[in-house]
Design a protein around this motif. Structure first.
Motif, mmCIF file in Angstrom:
data_model
loop_
_atom_site.group_PDB
_atom_site.id
_atom_site.type_symbol
_atom_site.label_atom_id
_atom_site.label_comp_id
_atom_site.label_asym_id
_atom_site.label_seq_id
_atom_site.Cartn_x
_atom_site.Cartn_y
_atom_site.Cartn_z
ATOM 1 N N THR A 156 14.932 8.270 3.714
ATOM 2 C CA THR A 156 14.046 8.781 2.671
ATOM 3 C C THR A 156 12.624 8.369 3.028
ATOM 4 N N VAL A 157 11.709 9.329 2.957
ATOM 5 C CA VAL A 157 10.297 9.050 3.168
ATOM 6 C C VAL A 157 9.632 9.042 1.800
ATOM 7 N N VAL A 158 8.891 7.974 1.507
ATOM 8 C CA VAL A 158 8.087 7.924 0.294
ATOM 9 C C VAL A 158 6.653 8.206 0.736
ATOM 10 N N TRP A 159 6.190 9.387 0.397
ATOM 11 C CA TRP A 159 4.882 9.882 0.841
ATOM 12 C C TRP A 159 4.018 10.107 -0.392
ATOM 13 N N ARG A 160 2.937 9.370 -0.488
ATOM 14 C CA ARG A 160 2.002 9.490 -1.615
ATOM 15 C C ARG A 160 2.717 9.359 -2.962
ATOM 16 N N GLY A 161 3.658 8.417 -3.006
ATOM 17 C CA GLY A 161 4.354 8.110 -4.241
ATOM 18 C C GLY A 161 5.558 8.984 -4.562
ATOM 19 N N ARG A 162 5.842 9.992 -3.741
ATOM 20 C CA ARG A 162 6.990 10.883 -3.971
ATOM 21 C C ARG A 162 8.040 10.685 -2.891
ATOM 22 N N GLU A 163 9.309 10.750 -3.297
ATOM 23 C CA GLU A 163 10.410 10.606 -2.346
ATOM 24 C C GLU A 163 10.763 11.956 -1.725
ATOM 25 N N HIS A 164 10.988 11.922 -0.415
ATOM 26 C CA HIS A 164 11.360 13.118 0.346
ATOM 27 C C HIS A 164 12.598 12.770 1.176
ATOM 28 N N PRO A 165 13.757 13.324 0.836
ATOM 29 C CA PRO A 165 14.943 13.053 1.654
ATOM 30 C C PRO A 165 14.812 13.697 3.028
ATOM 31 N N VAL A 166 15.223 12.974 4.042
ATOM 32 C CA VAL A 166 15.170 13.450 5.425
ATOM 33 C C VAL A 166 16.604 13.539 5.931
ATOM 34 N N ASP A 167 16.949 14.687 6.516
ATOM 35 C CA ASP A 167 18.327 14.884 6.972
ATOM 36 C C ASP A 167 18.463 14.996 8.483
ATOM 37 N N ARG A 186 2.074 14.710 7.843
ATOM 38 C CA ARG A 186 2.819 15.716 7.093
ATOM 39 C C ARG A 186 2.677 17.045 7.806
ATOM 40 N N VAL A 187 3.785 17.710 8.068
ATOM 41 C CA VAL A 187 3.796 19.032 8.690
ATOM 42 C C VAL A 187 4.778 19.906 7.918
ATOM 43 N N PRO A 188 4.702 21.221 8.072
ATOM 44 C CA PRO A 188 5.681 22.078 7.398
ATOM 45 C C PRO A 188 7.110 21.667 7.783
ATOM 46 N N ALA A 237 0.834 -1.205 0.000
ATOM 47 C CA ALA A 237 0.000 0.000 0.000
ATOM 48 C C ALA A 237 0.872 1.259 0.000
ATOM 49 N N ALA A 238 1.928 1.258 0.798
ATOM 50 C CA ALA A 238 2.814 2.425 0.878
ATOM 51 C C ALA A 238 3.540 2.660 -0.446
ATOM 52 N N ARG A 239 3.997 1.596 -1.094
ATOM 53 C CA ARG A 239 4.696 1.740 -2.379
ATOM 54 C C ARG A 239 3.789 2.312 -3.454
ATOM 55 N N ARG A 240 2.518 1.991 -3.371
ATOM 56 C CA ARG A 240 1.552 2.494 -4.358
ATOM 57 C C ARG A 240 1.056 3.898 -4.022
ATOM 58 N N GLY A 241 1.421 4.403 -2.852
ATOM 59 C CA GLY A 241 0.961 5.723 -2.442
ATOM 60 C C GLY A 241 -0.494 5.722 -2.028
ATOM 61 N N ARG A 242 -0.989 4.568 -1.601
ATOM 62 C CA ARG A 242 -2.395 4.424 -1.216
ATOM 63 C C ARG A 242 -2.530 4.268 0.289
ATOM 64 N N GLY A 243 -3.683 4.679 0.765
ATOM 65 C CA GLY A 243 -3.964 4.503 2.180
ATOM 66 C C GLY A 243 -3.169 5.468 3.038
ATOM 67 N N PRO A 244 -3.171 5.215 4.335
ATOM 68 C CA PRO A 244 -2.525 6.151 5.267
ATOM 69 C C PRO A 244 -1.025 5.917 5.433
#
Length: 149
Positions: free
Chosen positions: A83-94, A55-57, A25-32
């Motif tokens: 790396t966070v994959v959120w709704r199908g997009r990658e977000h690097p976390v530092d 998700r927060v600022p 589900a997470a890989r597909r960007g589905r669900g919570p």
């Protein structure tokens, strides 16, 4: 059977039953679910862990349901990134740091915040999203600089 052994057994059962479903589900960007991609602190292998994040600022809030001894958390702390994959997009976390419990519960919105309060959840972490124009975590998310009480 000790409490620690019961907890380890429970986490092992989750790893082999629920986690494969939530990973899909997470890989597909589905669900919570979001996907947290991290490197093992001992093995150097890349792992993917499904989590429910808010998700927060400036990043994401994680609630440490099973405490700070879980491998995904320890790996991120050791590496200082993931790396966070959120709704199908990658977000690097530092960076990852303690986050105020009340603000952490609020980040999940109603009704989740009410449930987290009822369950007395108090272990929250801020995962700071890396930016090309990176400022400090405090500049991008002021509450992140205030550790849990």
């Amino acid at each position: 059977m000790t409490a620690g052994r019961v907890k380890r057994t429970f986490l092992t059962v989750l790893k082999h039953t629920l986690n494969p479903l939530t990973l899909r589900a997470a890989r597909r960007g589905r669900g919570p679910f979001a996907l947290v991609r991290h490197v093992g602190r001992k093995s150097g292998a890349t792992y993917e862990t499904p989590l429910i994040l808010a998700r927060v600022p400036g990043g994401f809030i994680a609630e440490l349901t099973y405490g700070p001894e879980v491998n995904w958390y320890r790996n991120i702390v050791a590496a200082g990134r993931c790396t966070v994959v959120w709704r199908g997009r990658e977000h690097p976390v530092d960076g990852i740091e303690p986050y105020d419990a009340e603000a952490g519960r609020r980040a999940f919105g109603f009704p989740a915040s009410a449930l987290l309060k009822l369950l007395r959840r108090h272990e929250f972490r801020f995962l700071h999203e890396a930016r090309a124009d990176a400022g400090s975590a405090e500049a991008t998310h002021p509450e992140a600089s205030h550790p849990e009480a």
